[in-house]
Design a protein around this motif. Structure first.
Motif, short mmCIF file in Angstrom:
data_model
loop_
_atom_site.label_atom_id
_atom_site.label_comp_id
_atom_site.label_asym_id
_atom_site.label_seq_id
_atom_site.Cartn_x
_atom_site.Cartn_y
_atom_site.Cartn_z
N THR A 55 0.84 -1.20 0.00
CA THR A 55 0.00 0.00 0.00
C THR A 55 0.88 1.25 0.00
OG1 THR A 55 -1.82 -1.10 1.15
CG2 THR A 55 -1.73 1.31 1.29
N LEU A 56 0.56 2.18 -0.87
CA LEU A 56 1.35 3.40 -0.98
C LEU A 56 0.93 4.43 0.05
CD1 LEU A 56 1.61 4.00 -4.84
CD2 LEU A 56 3.39 3.18 -3.30
N TYR A 57 1.92 5.11 0.61
CA TYR A 57 1.71 6.21 1.55
C TYR A 57 2.42 7.45 1.03
CZ TYR A 57 -0.32 3.30 5.24
OH TYR A 57 -1.15 2.48 5.97
N ASP A 58 1.82 8.61 1.30
CA ASP A 58 2.46 9.89 1.02
C ASP A 58 3.57 10.08 2.06
OD1 ASP A 58 3.18 12.60 0.96
OD2 ASP A 58 1.16 13.25 0.44
N MET A 59 4.82 10.11 1.60
CA MET A 59 5.96 10.14 2.51
C MET A 59 6.29 11.54 3.01
SD MET A 59 6.56 6.96 2.81
CE MET A 59 8.14 6.80 3.62
N ALA A 60 5.61 12.57 2.48
CA ALA A 60 5.78 13.95 2.96
C ALA A 60 7.27 14.28 3.07
CB ALA A 60 5.05 14.12 4.28
N SER A 61 7.72 14.79 4.22
CA SER A 61 9.11 15.24 4.34
C SER A 61 10.13 14.12 4.44
CB SER A 61 9.26 16.19 5.54
OG SER A 61 8.79 17.47 5.21
N VAL A 62 9.68 12.87 4.57
CA VAL A 62 10.64 11.77 4.44
C VAL A 62 11.21 11.77 3.03
CG1 VAL A 62 10.98 9.27 4.70
CG2 VAL A 62 9.40 10.46 6.21
N SER A 63 10.52 12.45 2.10
CA SER A 63 11.06 12.64 0.75
C SER A 63 12.42 13.30 0.78
CB SER A 63 10.10 13.52 -0.08
OG SER A 63 8.80 12.97 -0.15
N LYS A 64 12.69 14.10 1.81
CA LYS A 64 13.96 14.81 1.89
C LYS A 64 15.14 13.86 1.97
CE LYS A 64 12.27 19.13 4.01
NZ LYS A 64 10.82 18.89 4.09
N ILE A 65 14.96 12.68 2.61
CA ILE A 65 16.06 11.71 2.63
C ILE A 65 15.88 10.64 1.56
CG2 ILE A 65 16.66 12.12 5.04
CD1 ILE A 65 15.29 9.42 5.72
N ASN A 228 3.57 20.85 -9.13
CA ASN A 228 3.19 19.71 -9.97
C ASN A 228 3.60 18.37 -9.37
OD1 ASN A 228 2.06 21.41 -12.03
ND2 ASN A 228 4.15 21.85 -12.73
N GLY A 229 3.68 18.32 -8.05
CA GLY A 229 3.93 17.05 -7.37
C GLY A 229 5.36 16.61 -7.29
N VAL A 230 6.28 17.39 -7.84
CA VAL A 230 7.71 17.02 -7.81
C VAL A 230 8.47 18.16 -7.16
CG1 VAL A 230 9.73 16.40 -9.17
CG2 VAL A 230 7.46 15.65 -9.92
N SER A 231 8.95 17.91 -5.94
CA SER A 231 9.58 18.99 -5.18
C SER A 231 10.68 18.43 -4.29
CB SER A 231 8.52 19.70 -4.33
OG SER A 231 9.08 20.76 -3.59
N GLY A 232 11.61 19.29 -3.89
CA GLY A 232 12.70 18.86 -3.02
C GLY A 232 12.29 18.62 -1.59
N ASN A 233 11.11 19.10 -1.21
CA ASN A 233 10.68 18.95 0.19
C ASN A 233 9.69 17.83 0.40
OD1 ASN A 233 8.56 20.49 -1.19
ND2 ASN A 233 7.72 20.85 0.87
N ALA A 234 8.95 17.41 -0.63
CA ALA A 234 7.89 16.41 -0.48
C ALA A 234 7.50 15.92 -1.87
CB ALA A 234 6.68 17.01 0.24
N GLY A 235 6.63 14.90 -1.90
CA GLY A 235 6.11 14.42 -3.17
C GLY A 235 6.32 12.94 -3.42
#
Length: 369
Positions: A55-65, A228-235
């Motif tokens: 199941t997919l989850y929105d990783m929010a700021s975990v995107s930063k790592i 557009n959903g692609v960012s250095g902080n989240a996505g």
């Protein structure tokens, strides 16, 4: 699972009592997966289905790592980037104002750039294309290197820097530099682009304030959604299986399945505390353990590192023992007012630390016959 039984029960009870809508939990030591459990449904609505390991989850700021920091560290290891590189090198001497000319890659990775924590870009500029000029024009809140202020704005700018260096968009970079090398086959930006089955098996977050529809596979963070959903902080979206692979790499100090993903020297320096005496302990992109109020609490090893996200997920690792935990949540469903995860997360890490201790105890001596 026995040493971590209390930790599992904590998450199970929290979901069953509806204090959190769902959870996917992984606990392990090095390459050994001790716990892989899922709880609840993707939504509190009738359309929700039971959460699974994929199941997919929105990783929010975990995107930063998961994305931005890893790409930067890979570029350092490849000789493309240096920690002392400053903004003018990539955005142009004339385009960067005086107050930002000495902001370096190091400052962006450690949240010491001077940028404010948050600016609603979607209210300040009409199109994503104006992001870099706008961020270069924003007044800093403090001189670079003097304070730690956790700033999504600095990481948005870092993402744009990586795009400018490579000539590729961040989603492509993340796939090439992180997800493909680590075998994270269902992790990435824009998950709905991969097929309709993803939307049915994705944890809901809040309603889109513009449309009133549930955000399913669309990033929850407003700035990232504007970009557009692609960012250095989240996505980034991920699942338990892929997140466990990432955690195992972290526990292996940059090694996964006997293959070096990051050189040991680069990795170990990235998890050192580069901001002693300032407001937070920060590595190079990583959040570090520190005190009773941190996401890992006071009883988890204080050498721990990782990251957490606004929608509820987090990945945290103890580099000494190789102990790691992955907890994926959609705590903002149906509303972000739910803050139960903050307390649960700290208790979880306490129970995991105790479980590690119990697992390490020598066996009871045999009774004499």
């Amino acid at each position: 699972m026995a040493p971590f039984e209390k930790a599992v029960r904590l998450i199970k009870d929290t979901v069953e009592s509806r204090r959190l809508p769902s959870a996917a939990l992984g606990i392990g030591i090095g390459d050994t997966v001790c716990v892989k459990e899922t709880f609840g449904a993707t939504s509190v609505t009738p359309e929700g289905i039971p959460v699974r390991e994929d199941t997919l989850y929105d990783m929010a700021s975990v995107s930063k790592i998961l994305s931005t920091s890893m790409i930067a560290l890979r570029f350092i290891a490849e000789g493309i980037l240096d920690l002392a590189d400053m903004l003018p090198r990539y955005f142009g001497q004339d385009a960067v104002p005086e107050d930002k000319k000495e902001i370096s890659l190091f400052h962006l990775l450690t949240h010491t750039s001077g940028y404010p924590a948050h600016i609603p870009l979607y209210e300040k500029i009409p199109t994503p294309e104006l992001t870099v000029p706008y961020l270069l024009s924003v007044p800093l809140e403090h001189a670079p290197g003097t304070r730690v202020v956790y700033s999504c704005m600095g990481f948005i700018l870092l993402g744009k820097m990586l795009e400018r260096i490579s000539g590729k968009t961040l989603d492509v970079l993340a796939r090439e530099e992180v997800f493909s090398p680590l075998g994270m086959t269902r992790t990435g930006y824009h998950p709905l682009d991969a097929g309709t089955d993803y939307s049915a098996n994705t944890a809901y977050t809040e309603r889109n304030p513009l449309t009133g529809e549930w955000l399913i596979g669309q990033v929850h963070d407003e700035n990232a959604r504007f970009l557009n959903g692609v960012s250095g902080n989240a996505g980034v979206f991920s699942n338990l299986n892929d997140s466990i692979r990432f955690a195992r790499m972290l526990a292996g100090h940059g090694v996964l399945d006997r293959k070096t993903y990051l050189p040991r020297r680069i990795f170990d320096v990235s998890i050192q505390n580069h901001t002693p005496g300032l407001e937070e302990n920060r590595g190079l992109g990583f959040q570090l353990a520190g005190g009773w109020h941190s996401c890992s609490g006071r009883f988890f090893p204080q050498s721990g590192f990782g990251h957490n996200g606004f929608t509820g997920p987090h990945i945290f690792v103890d580099p000494g023992s190789g102990l790691w935990t992955v907890l994926l949540l959609n705590r903002v469903h149906p509303t972000r007012e739910n803050a139960e995860h903050l307390r649960v997360r700290r208790i979880l890490h306490t129970l995991i630390a105790i479980g590690l201790e119990e697992r390490s105890l020598p066996p009871e001596p045999l009774s004499p016959s």
